[in-house]
Design a protein around this motif. Sequence first.
Motif, PDB file in Angstrom:
ATOM      1  N   UNK A 147       4.181   7.809   4.237  1.00  0.00           N
ATOM      2  CA  UNK A 147       3.382   6.590   4.418  1.00  0.00           C
ATOM      3  C   UNK A 147       2.864   6.081   3.084  1.00  0.00           C
ATOM      4  N   UNK A 148       2.477   6.994   2.220  1.00  0.00           N
ATOM      5  CA  UNK A 148       2.016   6.577   0.893  1.00  0.00           C
ATOM      6  C   UNK A 148       3.149   5.896   0.137  1.00  0.00           C
ATOM      7  N   UNK A 149       4.343   6.505   0.198  1.00  0.00           N
ATOM      8  CA  UNK A 149       5.491   5.923  -0.501  1.00  0.00           C
ATOM      9  C   UNK A 149       5.795   4.525   0.031  1.00  0.00           C
ATOM     10  N   UNK A 150       5.780   4.372   1.359  1.00  0.00           N
ATOM     11  CA  UNK A 150       6.034   3.051   1.954  1.00  0.00           C
ATOM     12  C   UNK A 150       4.943   2.060   1.565  1.00  0.00           C
ATOM     13  N   UNK A 151       3.703   2.533   1.572  1.00  0.00           N
ATOM     14  CA  UNK A 151       2.584   1.650   1.232  1.00  0.00           C
ATOM     15  C   UNK A 151       2.645   1.235  -0.231  1.00  0.00           C
ATOM     16  N   UNK A 152       3.054   2.152  -1.102  1.00  0.00           N
ATOM     17  CA  UNK A 152       3.200   1.800  -2.529  1.00  0.00           C
ATOM     18  C   UNK A 152       4.287   0.747  -2.705  1.00  0.00           C
ATOM     19  N   UNK A 153       5.385   0.908  -1.966  1.00  0.00           N
ATOM     20  CA  UNK A 153       6.461  -0.078  -2.058  1.00  0.00           C
ATOM     21  C   UNK A 153       5.979  -1.451  -1.613  1.00  0.00           C
ATOM     22  N   UNK A 157       5.561  -4.782  -3.917  1.00  0.00           N
ATOM     23  CA  UNK A 157       6.191  -6.045  -3.521  1.00  0.00           C
ATOM     24  C   UNK A 157       5.154  -7.161  -3.451  1.00  0.00           C
ATOM     25  N   UNK A 158       3.983  -6.835  -2.903  1.00  0.00           N
ATOM     26  CA  UNK A 158       2.924  -7.832  -2.813  1.00  0.00           C
ATOM     27  C   UNK A 158       2.466  -8.257  -4.207  1.00  0.00           C
ATOM     28  N   UNK A 159       2.414  -7.305  -5.139  1.00  0.00           N
ATOM     29  CA  UNK A 159       2.001  -7.667  -6.503  1.00  0.00           C
ATOM     30  C   UNK A 159       2.993  -8.662  -7.110  1.00  0.00           C
ATOM     31  N   UNK A 160       4.298  -8.457  -6.835  1.00  0.00           N
ATOM     32  CA  UNK A 160       5.286  -9.403  -7.351  1.00  0.00           C
ATOM     33  C   UNK A 160       5.122 -10.777  -6.697  1.00  0.00           C
ATOM     34  N   UNK A 161       4.865 -10.767  -5.379  1.00  0.00           N
ATOM     35  CA  UNK A 161       4.646 -12.035  -4.683  1.00  0.00           C
ATOM     36  C   UNK A 161       3.440 -12.769  -5.254  1.00  0.00           C
ATOM     37  N   UNK A 162       2.424 -12.001  -5.606  1.00  0.00           N
ATOM     38  CA  UNK A 162       1.206 -12.619  -6.140  1.00  0.00           C
ATOM     39  C   UNK A 162       1.496 -13.373  -7.434  1.00  0.00           C
ATOM     40  N   UNK A 163       2.433 -12.861  -8.231  1.00  0.00           N
ATOM     41  CA  UNK A 163       2.799 -13.567  -9.452  1.00  0.00           C
ATOM     42  C   UNK A 163       3.284 -14.967  -9.143  1.00  0.00           C
ATOM     43  N   UNK A 164       4.117 -15.095  -8.096  1.00  0.00           N
ATOM     44  CA  UNK A 164       4.612 -16.417  -7.708  1.00  0.00           C
ATOM     45  C   UNK A 164       3.486 -17.289  -7.160  1.00  0.00           C
ATOM     46  N   UNK A 165       2.626 -16.678  -6.327  1.00  0.00           N
ATOM     47  CA  UNK A 165       1.547 -17.465  -5.722  1.00  0.00           C
ATOM     48  C   UNK A 165       0.543 -17.928  -6.774  1.00  0.00           C
ATOM     49  N   UNK A 166       0.269 -17.067  -7.734  1.00  0.00           N
ATOM     50  CA  UNK A 166      -0.647 -17.463  -8.817  1.00  0.00           C
ATOM     51  C   UNK A 166      -0.030 -18.586  -9.637  1.00  0.00           C
ATOM     52  N   UNK A 167       1.265 -18.464  -9.936  1.00  0.00           N
ATOM     53  CA  UNK A 167       1.944 -19.524 -10.692  1.00  0.00           C
ATOM     54  C   UNK A 167       1.920 -20.840  -9.917  1.00  0.00           C
ATOM     55  N   UNK A 168       2.068 -20.767  -8.582  1.00  0.00           N
ATOM     56  CA  UNK A 168       1.989 -21.975  -7.756  1.00  0.00           C
ATOM     57  C   UNK A 168       0.631 -22.652  -7.906  1.00  0.00           C
ATOM     58  N   UNK A 169      -0.441 -21.854  -7.791  1.00  0.00           N
ATOM     59  CA  UNK A 169      -1.786 -22.436  -7.879  1.00  0.00           C
ATOM     60  C   UNK A 169      -2.065 -22.964  -9.287  1.00  0.00           C
TER      61      UNK A 169
END
Length: 390
Positions: A147-153, A157-169
């Motif tokens: 579960x930890x491994x899945x949660x880290x993944x 992934x969310x951290x990478x998505x945040x890069x796009x969302x921050x760039x959008x804003x």
Amino acid sequence: MSERARSRGGSGSGSAVDGTTPLEALEAARDRYERIQGRIDDESEETVEQVADAYRSATDLLESYVDRATGTGRENFKAYVELEGQFATLVENLPDDLRDRTAFEDALDAIDKRRLSESDFENAHAALEPAARYDELLRDREEARERIADARTAAARRRRELGDEIADRERLLELADADLDAPVERLREPIEAYNEAIRDRFGSYRLEASAREVFELLDRSRWYPFVGYELPPADLREYVADSPDGKHTIPELLEYAEYSRSKLDHYVADADVLKRRVATQRTFLDGIDADPLTIEWPPGPAGELRRRAREYRPFVDRVADEETVARLREVRRLTTDEDYDRLQTAAEAVAQLSPGERERVADSRVADELEALREERRRLAAALEVEDPI
């Protein structure tokens, strides 16, 4: 602005269906692991592993003999003797001070009979229940690790998505600061004039150049990232390169593909080959046009437009006249204008900012979203720096 970005109105917390964020899921997985590890530590790692190993060996024995050792036949009795001997050896070899050792002794008693039934095996399994919890602890810990491994993944992934969302804003805020009254026609007019010219000249080029020459042009585009022509299918490319029919223009080949085979014999080298190669690729051949050599509106940043114009130049030289080449040079000169960045940003703002986005910028919602997204990314980054037992 991407459609994905336009569809987001909130801060984009990346919540799962159950409302748990990736960070919360990672923290919960770590808490669960720590609780299980604490229970193991209370017993001691060595004790848990010893009892669990003995439990697995005992249950494996029972499972492997349950079908063979039940019944009244000679083979059943032979299997029973084997089971009892192996199970007795297992129990005798257990340390005297092993936790819940009596569970194994009770299981041995359950099968210490002259004849075994399935209920005897069930009784043996029931006798082992006190030791089962040690095996369950180790299994639970392994599941917690997963579960930890899945949660880290998911968190990564969310951290990478945040890069796009921050760039959008950030881009929204940048566009919102644009001068919407800026004279963007200074960019639009030269670009539209060039686009009109290249479309017109490419249409003439299709009518005049052989299919072989056009395919050579497409093949050359492989080395120019901004010239986005699709390469011909291999069989069509081979046909145009090797057959005498390659001297015909693309419109001629498409017209011939509509002829009957008897009529085609007067125009092409091999009617059957043309039917197979050209008639089946009409969509591809019809799609060869000037679009990969046009400039989009609004144009990209100065450096991108400069490189795009540089890559277009040898293609425009080949398919168009000097007037069209001059119009492309004029487009490239736009990037040296000291006002280009201001005009380009204004053009993007007019083209991309919807009324709803302008309202969100005006009432500070976008700025608040940006701050929340940056804080979420910071917390995720900190959480991912923690080393986990995986």
